[in-house]
Scaffold this active site. Structure first.
Site, PDB file in Angstrom:
ATOM      1  N   LYS A 170      -8.797  91.252 -38.463  1.00  0.00           N
ATOM      2  CA  LYS A 170      -7.617  90.540 -38.924  1.00  0.00           C
ATOM      3  C   LYS A 170      -6.687  90.368 -37.732  1.00  0.00           C
ATOM      4  CE  LYS A 170      -3.344  91.437 -40.356  1.00  0.00           C
ATOM      5  NZ  LYS A 170      -2.682  90.254 -39.857  1.00  0.00           N
ATOM      6  N   PRO A 204       0.423  93.110 -45.116  1.00  0.00           N
ATOM      7  CA  PRO A 204       0.467  93.813 -46.405  1.00  0.00           C
ATOM      8  C   PRO A 204      -0.614  93.347 -47.390  1.00  0.00           C
ATOM      9  CG  PRO A 204       2.670  93.144 -45.725  1.00  0.00           C
ATOM     10  CD  PRO A 204       1.716  92.500 -44.776  1.00  0.00           C
ATOM     11  N   GLU A 245      -2.656 102.386 -32.038  1.00  0.00           N
ATOM     12  CA  GLU A 245      -1.958 102.188 -30.776  1.00  0.00           C
ATOM     13  C   GLU A 245      -0.658 101.499 -31.151  1.00  0.00           C
ATOM     14  OE1 GLU A 245      -0.249 100.772 -28.036  1.00  0.00           O
ATOM     15  OE2 GLU A 245      -1.900  99.423 -27.469  1.00  0.00           O
ATOM     16  N   CYS A 279       4.010  97.038 -25.430  1.00  0.00           N
ATOM     17  CA  CYS A 279       4.263  98.367 -25.986  1.00  0.00           C
ATOM     18  C   CYS A 279       4.433  99.418 -24.904  1.00  0.00           C
ATOM     19  CB  CYS A 279       3.144  98.763 -26.941  1.00  0.00           C
ATOM     20  SG  CYS A 279       1.513  98.455 -26.248  1.00  0.00           S
TER      21      CYS A 279
END
Lengths: 472, 214
Positions: A170, A204, A245, A279
């Site tokens: 996804k 979701p 991660e 990140c």
């Protein structure tokens, strides 16, 4: 406009069971640039069942043959590198001058690396009277973010396929078009049907359906700590293996004896790469209080070099943020920094001059930040640097470790030995000392709330293996 | 009935936060054989707090590997001295036949203690050797030591050479496992010759161990 109206399931392009679509926005123009299917749990069911059916024979395919498929994927991606780079610059907003290297070159390297590893990996070892064998973990659900959209996809898909796993991907719905191209490349490479499947949609809905599916053995997730927690919570119900991660608030410690003229601009570059949507960005710059004024000057000068603008313009140093949501969030953080008493050295919450359209943010530097301020504690995911002064090396290490996260970090010191000594005391998964360069083969992952597990190289590959002991 | 009314927290036997107790029932007599504290969240909080500060600011993670190895070795030896007692307690608590408790349940933990500290010693020696090869300059430095600096900074201990090699250790483990399964399957009712066995493991002698073979 690009219209993608099908999902890649069981070796074929098929319509979603639902009829909803999602818009993909060009971050520099705010226009709809593409539409994709909003996948459903039914789509995930079909994809997971296909992956599950394909698993046994893919796992039994000789590893070097699996590697050969990955090499074909690398070649296929190489052939479309320019097209993919264009797409990602539209989706994410990274300056096009950097996209081909960072967003396409790294994934190609990862595919080649895993092709080689599949062929050379030692799949068993002897421990006393035991034969210890490594086996693929099974059906893998890969859930990936938008900031390095294709690299994050490939960091999961390449080692998973090399290990003998089958995959349901996804990709991020914010930057999904590159993943459609990857699926086409998979198709052209001739991977057996069901080995790789892709369903687009909302976290979701389809993300959670992957995490909940009883036929998925492992979920590898990259994204926010909030979403990662949710994934882990759902995976706990079926005891899935998880690799996560997630966020970071990494410290870049510049010690008294460091070369400031090199350290500060490098730190600013690290913080602003991909408009700060990284990140592992070193967003807290820790500097000796006695050198604060000097550091501020150097940082402001470096920030001024990051000219915001159209990512397709060769002179652009700083592209837009990915979305309106992200831009508004970053603006709020900048306002909060001012309210909490940090000194604004460069930038600010307003749109850069002449760039009212597109999700642009000024390259921003705060100084006199204390480690308890919101801008020092929370991941901003924008081009916002916080300079935090310290009075001693011990205090610097304490500040660096005083965070919920532990993904990355930096140390600059007069000698490598000194820098490495300090690096060893940081509770974080990666540290670059004195500007040590990026190593795509080095394990990458987080301590603390930054995650579980490692990606890249041999460590990343082994995340997709189970270990079995056979006693003789 | 054995009564344990303290918890082990921060290196001390301390009173629990509440008076609640758990009864330990013998699976073969159904009698209460012991009472232990039913710890509460407050007790766990105390224990976690000392473990946390012990890790973040304490000495243990900073110790040189030889010192940690020596501590585990002391642990292993003290444990070994009470092997028979441990076997009996385990049988009382969970019903494992005493033959298996003597040969399996109790000594298995001792073997793990030994195996672990020896493999740590071996790894440490490898590290020290590779660092010596590079002519590491970290040896001369400072008081506050990071875990890795300690490893590099100290000379390789003689612990490894005193120990069995890993391979021999593996063989010993395999051998003991054979004995356990054998004695358990073949002679579940027999009283094992415990004294002899203890002598055997105490001296770490393969010939000594052979004596316990049924």
């Amino acid at each position: 406009m690009i219209v993608r109206d099908s999902l890649y399931i069981d070796g074929a392009w098929v319509a979603s069971s639902g009829s909803e679509t999602l818009d993909v926005i060009d971050s520099a123009t705010e226009e709809v640039f593409a539409t994709i299917p909003a996948g459903t749990p039914v789509d995930i069911d079909r994809a997971v069942e296909a992956a599950s059916r394909a698993f046994a024979s893919w796992a039994a395919t000789p590893a070097k043959d699996r590697g050969a498929f990955l090499q074909k994927m690398a070649d296929g991606l190489q052939a479309r590198a320019s097209e993919v780079a264009d797409v990602i610059s539209h989706e994410v907003g990274m300056p096009r001058s950097l996209t081909e290297t960072f967003q396409v070159g790294l994934p190609i390297g990862e595919l080649i690396d895993n092709a080689a590893r599949a062929a050379s990996y030692v799949w068993q070892e002897e421990i006393g009277n035991s034969l210890v064998v490594k086996e693929p973990v099974g059906v893998v659900g890969a859930i990936t973010p938008w900031n390095f959209p294709l690299y994050q996809v490939v960091l999961k898909v390449a080692p998973a396929l090399a290990a003998g796993c089958t995959v349901v991907l996804k990709p991020s719905e914010v930057a999904p078009i590159n993943a459609f191209i990857l699926a086409e490349i998979v198709e052209e490479a001739g991977l057996p049907k069901g080995v790789f499947n892709m369903v687009t949609g909302l976290g979701p809905v389809v993300g959670e359906a992957i995490a909940a599916h009883p036929l998925v053995d492992k979920v590898s997730f990259t994204g926010s700590t909030r979403a990662g927690k949710r994934v882990m919570e759902i995976c706990a119900q079926t005891i899935k293996r998880v690799s996560l991660e997630m966020g970071g608030k990494s410290a870049n410690i510049i010690l008294e004896d460091a070369d400031l003229a090199a350290a500060v601009p490098a730190g600013v570059f690290g913080c602003y790469l991909n408009s700060g949507q990284v990140c592992s960005a070193p967003t807290r710059m820790l500097v000796p209080r006695s050198r604060l004024a000097e550091v501020e000057q150097l940082a402001a000068a470096a920030a001024a070099g990051f000219v915001p603008g159209d990512p397709f313009e060769a002179t652009t140093g700083l592209g837009p943020l990915v979305s309106a949501v992200q831009r508004d969030k970053v603006r709020d953080y900048i306002k909060t920094g001012v309210q909490e008493g940090a000194t604004l050295v460069a930038g600010g919450p307003e749109a850069p001059e002449g760039l009212e359209k597109g999700f642009f943010i000024q390259p921003t530097v705060f100084s006199n930040v204390s480690n308890d301020m919101t801008i020092a504690r929370e991941e901003i995911f924008g081009p916002v640097l916080s300079i935090i002064p310290f009075d001693s090396e011990e205090e610097a290490i304490e500040i660096a470790n005083d965070t919920d996260y532990g993904l990355s970090g930096g140390v600059w010191a007069g000698t490598q030995e000194h820098a490495i000594e300090v690096a060893q005391r940081l509770r974080t998964g990666q540290v670059d000392v004195n500007g040590g360069s990026f190593n795509p083969a080095a394990p990458f992952g987080g301590y603390k709330k930054s995650g579980i597990g490692r990606e890249r190289g041999a460590f990343g590959f082994e995340e997709f293996l189970e270990v079995k002991s056979i006693q003789r | 009935v054995k009564v344990h009314d303290k918890l082990f927290i921060g290196g001390e036997w301390v009173a629990p936060a509440s008076n609640a107790v758990v009864e330990v029932i013998s699976p073969h007599t159904e009698e209460v054989i012991a009472r232990i504290p039913e710890a509460s969240a407050a007790d766990v909080d105390r224990a976690v707090a000392v473990a946390r500060s012990g890790f973040d600011a304490g000495e243990w993670p900073q110790l040189a590997p030889e010192e940690r190895i020596a501590a585990v070795e002391r642990f292993a030896n003290l444990y070994l001295a009470r092997l028979g007692e441990m076997a009996e307690i385990i049988t009382e608590e969970m019903g494992s036949p005493i033959s298996f408790s003597n040969l399996g349940q109790a000594p298995a933990s001792w073997m793990i203690l030994n195996f672990r500290h020896r493999s740590a010693a071996t790894r440490h020696q490898g590290l020290a050797a590779s660092s010596a090869g590079k002519g590491s300059s970290t040896t001369s430095k400072s008081r506050r030591s990071s875990p890795l600096r300690s490893e590099r900074g100290r000379p390789a201990s003689s612990t490894t050479s005193r120990c069995l090699t890993l391979e021999a250790e593996g063989q010993l483990l395999a051998f003991l496992t054979l004995i356990f399964s054998h004695s358990w399957i073949v002679a579940p009712g027999k009283r094992p010759r415990r004294r002899c066995y203890r002598h055997a493991v105490g001296s770490q002698s393969a010939t000594g161990i052979k004596e316990v073979r049924p």
